[in-house]
Design an enzyme around this catalytic site. Structure first.
Site, PDB file in Angstrom:
ATOM      1  CG  HIS A   1      -1.931   0.977   1.371  1.00 33.21           C
ATOM      2  ND1 HIS A   1      -1.681   2.280   1.722  1.00 33.21           N
ATOM      3  CD2 HIS A   1      -3.279   0.880   1.201  1.00 33.21           C
ATOM      4  CE1 HIS A   1      -2.823   2.951   1.752  1.00 33.21           C
ATOM      5  NE2 HIS A   1      -3.803   2.134   1.444  1.00 33.21           N
TER       6      HIS A   1
ATOM      7  CG  ASP B   1       0.598  -2.537   6.334  1.00 30.09           C
ATOM      8  OD1 ASP B   1      -0.353  -2.709   7.127  1.00 30.09           O
ATOM      9  OD2 ASP B   1       0.492  -1.888   5.277  1.00 30.09           O
TER      10      ASP B   1
ATOM     11  CD  GLN C   1      -6.554  -4.682   3.794  1.00 28.51           C
ATOM     12  OE1 GLN C   1      -7.473  -5.502   3.732  1.00 28.51           O
ATOM     13  NE2 GLN C   1      -6.773  -3.384   3.758  1.00 28.51           N
TER      14      GLN C   1
ATOM     15  CE  LYS D   1      -7.366  -0.936   6.450  1.00 33.23           C
ATOM     16  NZ  LYS D   1      -8.238  -0.444   5.381  1.00 33.23           N
TER      17      LYS D   1
ATOM     18  CB  CYS E   1      -3.760   3.236  -1.572  1.00 31.77           C
ATOM     19  SG  CYS E   1      -4.919   4.588  -1.304  1.00 31.77           S
TER      20      CYS E   1
END
Length: 404
Positions: A121, A198, A201, A224, A362
């Site tokens: 991203h 990261d 997700q 999220k 993104c």
């Protein structure tokens, strides 16, 4: 087995209509919907204990402080951090990545290297580019293949004693690819590099164990995973966080201030300047409790069933191509239909109540790799159903007929 209808009844927004049609919400990769228990907890905070934290001797301040720190403990337990002060509350994944990149400003020098991957991203690309511009370090990119997988042989080749920090996502937001992060962490450590994962997700779908992974940093957002927007977490190993200077100056992050010199507070407060999103931090704990009550094994089973079913149904459509076909994948499908711009499909199916994401997500380097302007992305959560997938497939077929 999950009682999906009972679960859906806990999410008020799922019962509403959009453009006169039942809402089919398949944009969970952007943000998840919120159960009533989370919505109620936000209201309860403001109705019953609204006060600033860590600063007051009065009862409301103590109640708010206790609730905030209890939530920090819930995060610690959820990700299996060694200490509660290794859990920093942030406004989201982007803030956490920028905080770590800022910490490396005084560590990197010309000739050092930073590794990111082709699957990132923009939030896990741009901060490292800015860091390299400041320090003279070089940004290197781990390439991907046509299936949307990182090429591990190239990763091994890129790693060297010059590598100081590796930044890679746990799961790709654009393709759903699950990266082999345990291998990547171990290999980075062999050359003396730190590694940031990261997890934005990943956390809606699984429970990361940061001690088992042995990552140096793990970042994610609350919104999220059924939590409020404007919330997030940066996990960092104590030794690394102690090396970094404060990211922001202000209240809370100080031990003593004079005009001659300021000394900084201990972890985690050194990195939590100013009045935080107190309600958000507390209610993030509520969201974590809710998801653990559902059970991440149950969540994974439901979402993989949805992924398999949607993949089969969508591939029935002539001219449809799925981007991201890794076997290690979560419940995200990015697809296009030959000869039709993804925005046009997205616009038409929205009129039929179907909420998907269109564009580059993104993640423009991924789209450039495939030579496309963007994709239609359907991202599923545990509260979605196969019947909703059928509605999406019918809507896509109708849009295709209208546009060809």
């Amino acid at each position: 087995m999950l009682d999906i209808q009972k679960i859906r009844s806990a999410f008020p927004i799922l019962s509403q209509k959009v453009n006169g049609k039942p809402l089919v919400y398949f944009d969970n990769g952007a943000t998840s919907q919120k159960p009533q228990v989370v919505i109620d907890a936000i209201a309860q905070y403001y109705q019953e204990i609204n006060a600033n934290i860590h600063r007051g001797v009065h009862t409301l301040s103590q109640l708010a402080t206790d609730a905030y720190e209890i939530s920090r403990g819930k995060v610690q337990n959820h990700i299996n951090a060694k200490y509660p002060h290794e859990v920093l509350f942030t406004s989201g994944t982007t803030f956490g990545i920028n905080l770590v990149a800022n910490g490396f400003t005084s560590i990197l020098k010309p000739g050092d290297e930073v590794l990111v991957s082709s699957l990132e991203h923009h939030s896990n690309i741009v901060p490292w580019q800015m860091l390299c511009e400041k320090t003279g370090a070089t940004l290197k990119v781990i390439p991907m293949n046509e299936k949307g997988e990182l090429i591990m042989e190239e990763y091994d080749r890129l790693l060297s004693p010059k590598t100081k920090i590796v930044a890679v996502n746990h799961i790709s937001n654009a393709l759903g690819t699950i990266n082999p992060i345990k291998y990547m962490i171990d290999e980075a450590h062999k050359v003396g590099a730190a590694i940031l994962i990261d997890g934005a997700q990943a956390v809606p779908h699984l429970k990361p164990d940061v001690q088992a992974l042995d990552c140096d940093f793990y970042v994610f957002s609350g919104h999220k995973m059924c939590g409020p927007t404007g919330t997030g977490v940066l996990y960092g190993k104590e030794a690394w966080l102690n090396k970094f200077p404060p990211y922001q100056g202000g209240g809370e992050m100080i031990k003593e201030v004079t005009f001659e010199k300021t000394t900084y507070a201990d972890l985690p407060h050194k990195f939590e300047a100013g009045t935080p999103n107190i309600a958000g931090g507390i209610v993030l704990g509520t969201a974590i409790d809710y998801m653990n009550e559902i059970g991440f094994e149950n969540i994974q089973k439901q979402e993989l069933e949805l992924l398999d079913y949607a993949t089969k149904r969508l591939l029935e459509i002539d001219g449809l191509k799925i981007f991201g076909t890794s076997e290690a994948k979560t419940s995200v499908i990015s697809f296009n239909i030959e000869g039709i711009h993804p925005y046009d499909i997205g616009t038409i199916i929205d009129k039929l109540g179907i909420a998907v994401r269109t564009g580059h997500h993104c993640a423009q380097p991924i789209m450039n790799f495939f030579g496309i302007p963007g994709t239609i992305r359907a991202s599923f959560s545990f509260y979605n159903t196969k019947e909703e997938i059928d509605l999406m497939v019918d809507a896509v077929k109708k849009a295709q007929m209208m546009l060809t």
